[in-house]
Design a protein around this motif. Structure first.
Motif, PDB file in Angstrom:
ATOM      1  N   UNK A 151      -8.413  18.188  -5.055  1.00  0.00           N
ATOM      2  CA  UNK A 151      -7.771  17.148  -5.844  1.00  0.00           C
ATOM      3  C   UNK A 151      -6.260  17.338  -5.913  1.00  0.00           C
ATOM      4  N   UNK A 152      -5.825  18.601  -6.030  1.00  0.00           N
ATOM      5  CA  UNK A 152      -4.384  18.872  -6.018  1.00  0.00           C
ATOM      6  C   UNK A 152      -3.779  18.540  -4.659  1.00  0.00           C
ATOM      7  N   UNK A 153      -4.503  18.837  -3.597  1.00  0.00           N
ATOM      8  CA  UNK A 153      -4.000  18.502  -2.254  1.00  0.00           C
ATOM      9  C   UNK A 153      -3.878  16.996  -2.074  1.00  0.00           C
ATOM     10  N   UNK A 154      -4.870  16.257  -2.575  1.00  0.00           N
ATOM     11  CA  UNK A 154      -4.800  14.802  -2.475  1.00  0.00           C
ATOM     12  C   UNK A 154      -3.645  14.238  -3.287  1.00  0.00           C
ATOM     13  N   UNK A 155      -3.364  14.819  -4.431  1.00  0.00           N
ATOM     14  CA  UNK A 155      -2.250  14.339  -5.261  1.00  0.00           C
ATOM     15  C   UNK A 155      -0.905  14.624  -4.590  1.00  0.00           C
ATOM     16  N   UNK A 156      -0.767  15.798  -3.982  1.00  0.00           N
ATOM     17  CA  UNK A 156       0.481  16.115  -3.267  1.00  0.00           C
ATOM     18  C   UNK A 156       0.682  15.151  -2.103  1.00  0.00           C
ATOM     19  N   UNK A 157      -0.393  14.863  -1.362  1.00  0.00           N
ATOM     20  CA  UNK A 157      -0.286  13.929  -0.244  1.00  0.00           C
ATOM     21  C   UNK A 157       0.026  12.519  -0.733  1.00  0.00           C
ATOM     22  N   UNK A 158      -0.529  12.139  -1.885  1.00  0.00           N
ATOM     23  CA  UNK A 158      -0.268  10.793  -2.418  1.00  0.00           C
ATOM     24  C   UNK A 158       1.200  10.635  -2.800  1.00  0.00           C
ATOM     25  N   UNK A 159       1.780  11.658  -3.389  1.00  0.00           N
ATOM     26  CA  UNK A 159       3.197  11.605  -3.760  1.00  0.00           C
ATOM     27  C   UNK A 159       4.082  11.514  -2.522  1.00  0.00           C
ATOM     28  N   UNK A 160       3.623  12.079  -1.401  1.00  0.00           N
ATOM     29  CA  UNK A 160       4.418  12.110  -0.159  1.00  0.00           C
ATOM     30  C   UNK A 160       4.084  10.957   0.776  1.00  0.00           C
ATOM     31  N   UNK A 161       3.486   9.888   0.268  1.00  0.00           N
ATOM     32  CA  UNK A 161       3.121   8.767   1.145  1.00  0.00           C
ATOM     33  C   UNK A 161       4.328   7.968   1.627  1.00  0.00           C
ATOM     34  N   UNK A 162       5.529   8.281   1.148  1.00  0.00           N
ATOM     35  CA  UNK A 162       6.720   7.635   1.694  1.00  0.00           C
ATOM     36  C   UNK A 162       7.081   8.203   3.063  1.00  0.00           C
ATOM     37  N   UNK A 163       6.406   9.295   3.462  1.00  0.00           N
ATOM     38  CA  UNK A 163       6.609   9.901   4.760  1.00  0.00           C
ATOM     39  C   UNK A 163       5.374   9.669   5.638  1.00  0.00           C
ATOM     40  N   UNK A 164       5.541   9.526   6.945  1.00  0.00           N
ATOM     41  CA  UNK A 164       4.378   9.312   7.812  1.00  0.00           C
ATOM     42  C   UNK A 164       3.345  10.426   7.729  1.00  0.00           C
ATOM     43  N   UNK A 165       3.785  11.681   7.671  1.00  0.00           N
ATOM     44  CA  UNK A 165       2.829  12.780   7.616  1.00  0.00           C
ATOM     45  C   UNK A 165       2.103  12.794   6.277  1.00  0.00           C
ATOM     46  N   UNK A 166       2.749  12.331   5.207  1.00  0.00           N
ATOM     47  CA  UNK A 166       2.079  12.226   3.917  1.00  0.00           C
ATOM     48  C   UNK A 166       0.978  11.182   3.945  1.00  0.00           C
ATOM     49  N   UNK A 167       1.252  10.027   4.540  1.00  0.00           N
ATOM     50  CA  UNK A 167       0.220   8.998   4.679  1.00  0.00           C
ATOM     51  C   UNK A 167      -0.898   9.466   5.591  1.00  0.00           C
TER      52      UNK A 167
END
Length: 242
Positions: free
Chosen positions: A58-74
């Motif tokens: 869940x923490x990993x998903x939240x970090x990735x969600x915050x970084x969705x402004x970057x292609x690797x985050x999405x």
């Protein structure tokens, strides 16, 4: 010699080359800013998501969600927001998102390809038109006289468009190859990050054992159809005479 003076001496072919150069520079500056933001942040995003996935999905998903402004985050958030998913669905989410992101990274390449192909041809066309204009006024009887002294100057000026077209094409080609190398590097980054994330998902998938759907399935008993017992009831005993 002034640049503006060279532009006018280059002939009518200089105007379309000016338009092509503006298009090329706009794509180059936009892509440089795009890649500068990506290359300076993506490694940090990947490391944070993978480190968090070792302990808490869940923490990993939240970090990735915050970084969705970057292609690797999405890219990393696509399989993590699915919740309960098997390995094949997890991999399919990674692959489909990677294709979309890589296609977006190639934006502007077609325009640069057009500039690389058209700029030298327009420069050559300008030179040919300049030569035609310079040689049109020459007569055979005037060869070797002072009346043909300005022809060499006109021929030299007609070569300005060819030189300009080559310069525009060379600059566009350099940045086109540079951006292509960035895309190839992103393919490697996405493949490595996706493989590591999928490996972690296989080793320690999220725990969904307490989901309500599983409880309902365990406690659910299908109703028996009325009037169809497994064993028929015995008939009543006959009335015996006294």
């Amino acid at each position: 010699m002034d640049i503006l003076d060279l532009f006018y001496k280059g002939g009518p072919a200089m105007w379309p080359m000016l338009v092509l150069s503006i298009f090329s520079l706009s794509v180059i500056f936009e892509r440089l800013w795009f890649w500068l933001r990506i290359l300076t942040q993506e490694k940090q995003i990947v490391d944070r998501v993978l480190d968090a996935a070792h302990d808490n999905w869940q923490a990993a998903a939240e970090i990735a969600r915050v970084a969705t402004h970057q292609p690797v985050g999405r890219f990393l958030y696509a399989p993590l927001h699915l919740g309960k998913a098997d390995v094949e669905t997890f991999r399919l989410a990674l692959e489909s998102t990677a294709e979309d992101e890589l296609a977006g990274m190639r934006r502007g390449e077609k325009l640069l390809e057009a500039v690389i192909a058209l700029a030298p041809l327009l420069g050559l066309l300008g030179t040919v038109l300049g030569l035609i204009h310079s040689l049109r006024s020459i007569r055979i009887g005037d060869l070797g006289t002072e009346s043909t002294a300005g022809v060499t100057t006109g021929i030299g000026e007609s070569l300005i468009s060819t030189a300009t077209g080559l310069i525009v094409a060379i600059i566009s080609l350099v940045f086109y190859r540079l951006f292509q190398s960035f895309v190839v590097n992103q393919v490697k980054v996405f493949r490595k990050a996706g493989n590591e994330l999928e490996l972690l998902y296989r080793q320690s998938p999220p725990d969904f054992s307490n989901s309500t759907s599983a409880i309902v399935r365990e406690n659910f008993t299908p109703p028996r159809k009325p009037g169809k017992n497994r064993f028929p009831e015995p008939p009543p005993p006959p009335n015996l005479p006294e």
